[in-house]
Write a protein that holds these residues in place. Structure first.
Motif, PDB file in Angstrom:
ATOM      1  N   MET A   1      20.987  16.335   3.827  1.00  0.00           N
ATOM      2  CA  MET A   1      19.706  15.300   4.197  1.00  0.00           C
ATOM      3  C   MET A   1      18.947  15.134   2.811  1.00  0.00           C
ATOM      4  SD  MET A   1      19.979  14.341   7.188  1.00  0.00           S
ATOM      5  CE  MET A   1      20.905  14.822   8.716  1.00  0.00           C
ATOM      6  N   THR A   2      18.335  13.988   2.465  1.00  0.00           N
ATOM      7  CA  THR A   2      17.575  13.752   1.298  1.00  0.00           C
ATOM      8  C   THR A   2      16.236  14.242   1.402  1.00  0.00           C
ATOM      9  OG1 THR A   2      17.494  11.339   1.926  1.00  0.00           O
ATOM     10  CG2 THR A   2      19.039  11.965   0.438  1.00  0.00           C
ATOM     11  N   GLN A   3      15.433  14.261   0.524  1.00  0.00           N
ATOM     12  CA  GLN A   3      14.051  14.781   0.733  1.00  0.00           C
ATOM     13  C   GLN A   3      13.115  13.664   1.552  1.00  0.00           C
ATOM     14  OE1 GLN A   3      11.982  14.844  -2.996  1.00  0.00           O
ATOM     15  NE2 GLN A   3      10.216  15.938  -2.149  1.00  0.00           N
ATOM     16  N   GLU A   4      12.452  14.224   2.519  1.00  0.00           N
ATOM     17  CA  GLU A   4      11.521  13.288   3.098  1.00  0.00           C
ATOM     18  C   GLU A   4      10.409  12.596   2.391  1.00  0.00           C
ATOM     19  OE1 GLU A   4      12.070  12.715   6.543  1.00  0.00           O
ATOM     20  OE2 GLU A   4      13.659  14.074   6.521  1.00  0.00           O
ATOM     21  N   GLY A   5       9.998  11.586   2.891  1.00  0.00           N
ATOM     22  CA  GLY A   5       8.674  11.224   2.428  1.00  0.00           C
ATOM     23  C   GLY A   5       8.444  10.284   1.013  1.00  0.00           C
ATOM     24  N   VAL A   6       9.562  10.294   0.641  1.00  0.00           N
ATOM     25  CA  VAL A   6       9.873   9.505  -0.874  1.00  0.00           C
ATOM     26  C   VAL A   6       9.978   8.030  -0.643  1.00  0.00           C
ATOM     27  CG1 VAL A   6      10.675   9.528  -3.142  1.00  0.00           C
ATOM     28  CG2 VAL A   6      10.423  11.699  -1.938  1.00  0.00           C
ATOM     29  N   ILE A   7       9.159   7.357  -1.257  1.00  0.00           N
ATOM     30  CA  ILE A   7       9.246   5.817  -1.277  1.00  0.00           C
ATOM     31  C   ILE A   7      10.589   5.191  -1.984  1.00  0.00           C
ATOM     32  CG2 ILE A   7       8.578   3.500  -1.798  1.00  0.00           C
ATOM     33  CD1 ILE A   7       5.604   4.506  -0.784  1.00  0.00           C
ATOM     34  N   LYS A   8      11.561   4.698  -1.352  1.00  0.00           N
ATOM     35  CA  LYS A   8      12.827   4.386  -1.846  1.00  0.00           C
ATOM     36  C   LYS A   8      12.906   2.895  -2.317  1.00  0.00           C
ATOM     37  CE  LYS A   8      15.761   8.096  -0.021  1.00  0.00           C
ATOM     38  NZ  LYS A   8      16.844   8.650   0.664  1.00  0.00           N
ATOM     39  N   PHE A   9      12.095   2.045  -1.684  1.00  0.00           N
ATOM     40  CA  PHE A   9      12.164   0.710  -1.769  1.00  0.00           C
ATOM     41  C   PHE A   9      11.456   0.047  -2.822  1.00  0.00           C
ATOM     42  CE2 PHE A   9       9.234   1.412   2.007  1.00  0.00           C
ATOM     43  CZ  PHE A   9       8.332   1.352   1.331  1.00  0.00           C
ATOM     44  N   GLN A  10      11.715  -1.109  -3.384  1.00  0.00           N
ATOM     45  CA  GLN A  10      10.835  -1.543  -4.399  1.00  0.00           C
ATOM     46  C   GLN A  10       9.361  -2.112  -3.881  1.00  0.00           C
ATOM     47  OE1 GLN A  10      13.007  -4.653  -6.817  1.00  0.00           O
ATOM     48  NE2 GLN A  10      14.703  -4.127  -5.709  1.00  0.00           N
ATOM     49  N   LEU A  11       8.412  -1.471  -4.195  1.00  0.00           N
ATOM     50  CA  LEU A  11       7.116  -1.718  -3.556  1.00  0.00           C
ATOM     51  C   LEU A  11       6.368  -2.605  -4.540  1.00  0.00           C
ATOM     52  CD1 LEU A  11       5.201  -1.343  -1.600  1.00  0.00           C
ATOM     53  CD2 LEU A  11       4.376   0.861  -2.676  1.00  0.00           C
ATOM     54  N   ASP A  12       5.889  -3.601  -4.191  1.00  0.00           N
ATOM     55  CA  ASP A  12       4.783  -4.486  -4.859  1.00  0.00           C
ATOM     56  C   ASP A  12       3.521  -4.456  -3.864  1.00  0.00           C
ATOM     57  OD1 ASP A  12       3.192  -6.271  -5.839  1.00  0.00           O
ATOM     58  OD2 ASP A  12       4.366  -8.004  -5.470  1.00  0.00           O
ATOM     59  N   TRP A  13       2.753  -3.254  -4.505  1.00  0.00           N
ATOM     60  CA  TRP A  13       1.487  -2.924  -3.474  1.00  0.00           C
ATOM     61  C   TRP A  13       0.093  -3.390  -4.360  1.00  0.00           C
ATOM     62  CZ3 TRP A  13      -1.583   1.736  -4.859  1.00  0.00           C
ATOM     63  CH2 TRP A  13      -2.760   1.807  -4.102  1.00  0.00           C
ATOM     64  N   GLN A  14      -0.720  -4.203  -3.756  1.00  0.00           N
ATOM     65  CA  GLN A  14      -2.024  -4.532  -4.218  1.00  0.00           C
ATOM     66  C   GLN A  14      -3.042  -3.845  -3.744  1.00  0.00           C
ATOM     67  OE1 GLN A  14      -2.125  -6.966  -6.889  1.00  0.00           O
ATOM     68  NE2 GLN A  14      -0.029  -6.788  -6.871  1.00  0.00           N
ATOM     69  N   ALA A  15      -3.735  -2.841  -4.258  1.00  0.00           N
ATOM     70  CA  ALA A  15      -4.796  -2.186  -3.928  1.00  0.00           C
ATOM     71  C   ALA A  15      -5.803  -2.881  -3.546  1.00  0.00           C
ATOM     72  CB  ALA A  15      -5.312  -1.399  -4.944  1.00  0.00           C
ATOM     73  N   GLY A  16      -6.539  -2.744  -2.573  1.00  0.00           N
ATOM     74  CA  GLY A  16      -7.545  -3.658  -2.042  1.00  0.00           C
ATOM     75  C   GLY A  16      -8.467  -2.896  -0.807  1.00  0.00           C
ATOM     76  N   PRO A  17      -9.369  -3.624  -0.209  1.00  0.00           N
ATOM     77  CA  PRO A  17     -10.121  -2.991   0.870  1.00  0.00           C
ATOM     78  C   PRO A  17      -9.570  -2.810   2.136  1.00  0.00           C
ATOM     79  CG  PRO A  17     -10.579  -5.401   0.765  1.00  0.00           C
ATOM     80  CD  PRO A  17      -9.498  -5.042  -0.523  1.00  0.00           C
ATOM     81  N   VAL A  18     -10.325  -2.131   2.987  1.00  0.00           N
ATOM     82  CA  VAL A  18      -9.697  -1.759   4.301  1.00  0.00           C
ATOM     83  C   VAL A  18      -9.438  -3.003   4.981  1.00  0.00           C
ATOM     84  CG1 VAL A  18     -10.277  -0.998   6.560  1.00  0.00           C
ATOM     85  CG2 VAL A  18     -11.027   0.300   4.683  1.00  0.00           C
ATOM     86  N   VAL A  19      -8.084  -2.903   5.600  1.00  0.00           N
ATOM     87  CA  VAL A  19      -7.355  -4.307   6.092  1.00  0.00           C
ATOM     88  C   VAL A  19      -8.093  -4.485   7.728  1.00  0.00           C
ATOM     89  CG1 VAL A  19      -5.249  -5.076   7.026  1.00  0.00           C
ATOM     90  CG2 VAL A  19      -5.330  -3.655   5.065  1.00  0.00           C
ATOM     91  N   ALA A  20      -8.382  -5.673   7.957  1.00  0.00           N
ATOM     92  CA  ALA A  20      -9.038  -6.012   9.136  1.00  0.00           C
ATOM     93  C   ALA A  20      -8.001  -6.345  10.046  1.00  0.00           C
ATOM     94  CB  ALA A  20      -9.808  -7.348   8.899  1.00  0.00           C
ATOM     95  N   CYS A  21      -7.745  -5.562  11.158  1.00  0.00           N
ATOM     96  CA  CYS A  21      -6.880  -5.817  12.376  1.00  0.00           C
ATOM     97  C   CYS A  21      -7.572  -5.383  13.490  1.00  0.00           C
ATOM     98  CB  CYS A  21      -5.528  -5.113  11.836  1.00  0.00           C
ATOM     99  SG  CYS A  21      -4.119  -5.446  13.150  1.00  0.00           S
ATOM    100  N   ALA A  22      -7.421  -6.308  14.377  1.00  0.00           N
ATOM    101  CA  ALA A  22      -7.985  -6.201  15.771  1.00  0.00           C
ATOM    102  C   ALA A  22      -7.572  -4.937  16.376  1.00  0.00           C
ATOM    103  CB  ALA A  22      -8.037  -7.218  16.680  1.00  0.00           C
ATOM    104  N   VAL A  23      -6.348  -4.532  16.417  1.00  0.00           N
ATOM    105  CA  VAL A  23      -5.905  -3.391  17.057  1.00  0.00           C
ATOM    106  C   VAL A  23      -5.741  -2.153  16.235  1.00  0.00           C
ATOM    107  CG1 VAL A  23      -4.549  -4.777  18.819  1.00  0.00           C
ATOM    108  CG2 VAL A  23      -3.399  -4.345  16.613  1.00  0.00           C
ATOM    109  N   ARG A  24      -6.227  -2.163  15.146  1.00  0.00           N
ATOM    110  CA  ARG A  24      -6.282  -1.092  14.196  1.00  0.00           C
ATOM    111  C   ARG A  24      -6.728   0.298  14.898  1.00  0.00           C
ATOM    112  NH1 ARG A  24      -9.723  -1.798   9.542  1.00  0.00           N
ATOM    113  NH2 ARG A  24     -11.405  -0.698  10.887  1.00  0.00           N
ATOM    114  N   ALA A  25      -7.672   0.385  15.825  1.00  0.00           N
ATOM    115  CA  ALA A  25      -8.254   1.468  16.414  1.00  0.00           C
ATOM    116  C   ALA A  25      -7.313   2.040  17.310  1.00  0.00           C
ATOM    117  CB  ALA A  25      -9.633   0.926  16.993  1.00  0.00           C
ATOM    118  N   THR A  26      -6.590   1.151  18.246  1.00  0.00           N
ATOM    119  CA  THR A  26      -5.564   1.390  19.035  1.00  0.00           C
ATOM    120  C   THR A  26      -4.138   2.233  18.471  1.00  0.00           C
ATOM    121  OG1 THR A  26      -6.018  -0.532  20.528  1.00  0.00           O
ATOM    122  CG2 THR A  26      -3.867   0.407  20.883  1.00  0.00           C
ATOM    123  N   LEU A  27      -3.929   1.272  17.350  1.00  0.00           N
ATOM    124  CA  LEU A  27      -2.874   2.174  16.546  1.00  0.00           C
ATOM    125  C   LEU A  27      -3.205   3.378  15.859  1.00  0.00           C
ATOM    126  CD1 LEU A  27      -0.233   1.512  15.210  1.00  0.00           C
ATOM    127  CD2 LEU A  27      -1.324   0.832  13.088  1.00  0.00           C
ATOM    128  N   GLY A  28      -4.393   3.446  15.655  1.00  0.00           N
ATOM    129  CA  GLY A  28      -5.090   4.995  15.238  1.00  0.00           C
ATOM    130  C   GLY A  28      -5.037   5.897  16.210  1.00  0.00           C
TER     131      GLY A  28
END
Length: 208
Positions: A1-28
């Motif tokens: 098995m390969t190492q856990e938790g390592v991002i393998k995909f190509q990631l285009d991530w834009q750092a930004g503020p907290v994301v507004a989502c109506a169900v974020r609390a439920t997900l949390g």
């Protein structure tokens, strides 16, 4: 098995503020419940101490997912979530925005949302007993050579999710102890996972 938790995909991530989502609390809430049951976390004795498990929910413009390497935290704050806005499974690419990068399993979550329009919640957990008893409990499984965080795993998950009745639970055979559940609602998805874990523990106890 390969190492856990390592991002393998190509990631285009834009750092930004907290994301507004109506169900974020439920997900949390569900993330913290699964953490309390040891289904999400970080353990020095497992996977080299790398965090494991993550949750997501469909939101406008994509899906909200726990940020990478937050498994060690007992409870999450709003800044521990990331919005995935675009994805390309075949070309192994994820676009995301928020305070932190997305989980290394974001591609498999995207595959579930692509595969079934009624899937709105995806929970990925690790449980050795349930993983080992997947065949006995009648769970569908991805191929053993499809590794986590890869297009092969995402396509395998998509294929199974597209054929399944909801809620669904899949053994990620090429991802040690990994399982992924998905459903219409948070309650049915979380309840399915907890019930199957209980079933696996009971079955293990009977075999001793």
């Amino acid at each position: 098995m390969t190492q856990e938790g390592v991002i393998k995909f190509q990631l285009d991530w834009q750092a930004g503020p907290v994301v507004a989502c109506a169900v974020r609390a439920t997900l949390g809430h569900w993330r913290d419940v699964l953490h309390a049951h040891g289904l999400i976390g970080a353990d020095p004795a497992r996977y080299g101490g790398i965090g494991f498990g993550n949750v997501s929910c469909r939101c406008r413009g994509g899906f909200l997912i726990t940020a990478t390497q937050t498994g060690h935290l007992r409870t999450l704050a709003p800044e521990h979530f990331c919005q995935v806005t675009h994805w390309d499974i075949v070309h192994n690419r994820i676009c995301a925005e928020g305070p932190q990068p997305p989980s290394s399993e974001a591609l498999s979550h995207a595959a579930c949302y692509d595969a079934h329009p009624d899937i709105c919640w995806v929970f990925h957990i690790h449980h050795p007993q349930l993983w080992r008893q997947a065949a006995v409990l009648g769970l569908a499984a991805t191929p053993p050579d499809a590794e986590y965080g890869t297009p092969a795993m995402a396509l395998a998950v998509s294929d199974l999710a597209g054929k399944a009745h909801l809620p669904l639970l899949i053994q990620m055979a090429g991802h040690e102890d990994g399982l992924i559940a998905a459903g219409h609602s948070d309650m049915e998805t979380g309840t399915l996972l907890l019930n199957k874990v209980t079933e696996a523990q009971a079955s293990s106890a009977l075999r001793r």
